[in-house]
Write a protein that holds these residues in place. Structure first.
Motif, PDB file in Angstrom:
ATOM      1  N   LEU A 128       0.854  -1.337   0.101  1.00 15.26           N
ATOM      2  CA  LEU A 128       0.223  -0.170   0.111  1.00 15.26           C
ATOM      3  C   LEU A 128       0.822   1.171  -0.041  1.00 15.26           C
ATOM      4  O   LEU A 128       0.355   2.265  -0.116  1.00 15.26           O
ATOM      5  N   LEU A 129       2.192   1.037   0.284  1.00 20.73           N
ATOM      6  CA  LEU A 129       2.934   2.590   0.426  1.00 20.73           C
ATOM      7  C   LEU A 129       4.106   2.425  -0.881  1.00 20.73           C
ATOM      8  O   LEU A 129       4.864   3.342  -0.636  1.00 20.73           O
ATOM      9  N   GLY A 132       3.253   6.847  -4.479  1.00 22.97           N
ATOM     10  CA  GLY A 132       2.822   8.123  -4.048  1.00 22.97           C
ATOM     11  C   GLY A 132       3.791   8.377  -2.874  1.00 22.97           C
ATOM     12  O   GLY A 132       4.784   8.089  -2.369  1.00 22.97           O
ATOM     13  N   ASN A 133       3.281   9.109  -1.940  1.00 28.38           N
ATOM     14  CA  ASN A 133       3.675   9.864  -0.725  1.00 28.38           C
ATOM     15  C   ASN A 133       3.290   8.911   0.483  1.00 28.38           C
ATOM     16  O   ASN A 133       2.292   8.931   0.813  1.00 28.38           O
ATOM     17  N   PRO A 134       4.264   8.191   0.895  1.00 27.72           N
ATOM     18  CA  PRO A 134       3.950   7.201   2.226  1.00 27.72           C
ATOM     19  C   PRO A 134       3.329   7.872   3.499  1.00 27.72           C
ATOM     20  O   PRO A 134       2.462   7.467   3.949  1.00 27.72           O
ATOM     21  N   ARG A 136       1.504  10.619   3.351  1.00 30.57           N
ATOM     22  CA  ARG A 136       0.142  11.052   2.958  1.00 30.57           C
ATOM     23  C   ARG A 136      -0.647   9.779   2.953  1.00 30.57           C
ATOM     24  O   ARG A 136      -1.999   9.597   3.333  1.00 30.57           O
ATOM     25  N   THR A 137      -0.029   8.666   2.300  1.00 29.41           N
ATOM     26  CA  THR A 137      -0.917   7.419   2.430  1.00 29.41           C
ATOM     27  C   THR A 137      -1.105   6.778   3.700  1.00 29.41           C
ATOM     28  O   THR A 137      -2.310   6.479   3.938  1.00 29.41           O
ATOM     29  N   ASP A 140      -4.097   8.889   5.138  1.00 27.89           N
ATOM     30  CA  ASP A 140      -5.259   8.652   4.521  1.00 27.89           C
ATOM     31  C   ASP A 140      -5.651   7.441   5.260  1.00 27.89           C
ATOM     32  O   ASP A 140      -6.934   7.111   5.734  1.00 27.89           O
ATOM     33  N   LEU A 141      -4.750   6.309   5.383  1.00 23.63           N
ATOM     34  CA  LEU A 141      -5.102   5.131   6.095  1.00 23.63           C
ATOM     35  C   LEU A 141      -5.434   5.190   7.370  1.00 23.63           C
ATOM     36  O   LEU A 141      -6.652   4.562   7.770  1.00 23.63           O
TER      37      LEU A 141
END
Length: 177
Positions: A128-129, A132-134, A136-137, A140-141
């Motif tokens: 999932l990481l 993108g930006n870890p 930010r991810t 969001d999670l």
């Protein structure tokens, strides 16, 4: 025979964001308690001969979640253990129902920033990481998962305790055998 089914073994289930320390602290707590440690994602990968990242990439998240439910159901055959499922495990009410009421669920609380720092170069190993930006991810999670994580039986703040303090807090919450 009639009656209610037995509640199953009394596991300690560690939940939280990737990087919360579920595997690291879980192994240490299992050793301290002299109980088995089960990394549910590793069990899925071993059973199915593919990494979790490959399962996600080739079959999708829904297929992985089905395998996760199967692995959770298999816990009924295990002795009381410390179990570290993946970060999204708690999102499935079916997973929780499979281990309740006998097991104790503990949220290992960590901020997204601390989680990113802890994972360091290993962050790319998390499906999932990977893009993108870890940070930010993970933010969001956490926003999506916070309500479900808050349903845990207990919370251990992994940022305010030493690693041994976290292990001791986890061990203190383990259901008796």
């Amino acid at each position: 025979m009639t009656g209610t089914p037995s509640p199953g073994p009394a596991h300690l289930i560690l939940i939280g964001l990737p990087g919360a320390g579920k595997s690291t602290h879980g192994r240490r707590a299992a050793k301290q308690l002299d109980r088995p440690f089960i990394d549910l994602d590793k069990r899925i990968a071993t059973t199915h001969g593919r990494s979790v990242a490959n399962i996600f990439a080739e079959d999708g998240e829904a297929a992985f979640r089905a395998l996760e439910r199967e692995a959770t159901a298999s816990l009924a055959l295990e002795p009381p253990s410390i179990v570290a499922p993946g970060g999204g495990w708690m999102l499935s009410p079916e997973n929780v129902a499979l281990v309740k009421p006998s097991s104790t669920i503990v949220w290992l609380l960590v901020s997204p920033a601390a989680a990113v720092s802890r994972m360091g170069a290993r962050i790319g190993l998390r499906p999932l990481l990977r893009s993108g930006n870890p940070l930010r991810t993970l933010e969001d999670l956490l926003a999506k998962r916070r309500q479900r994580y808050a349903e845990a039986d207990a919370i251990v703040d992994t940022e305010t305790l030493s690693w041994q303090g976290v292990v001791d807090a986890i061990a203190a919450l383990a259901p008796p055998i």
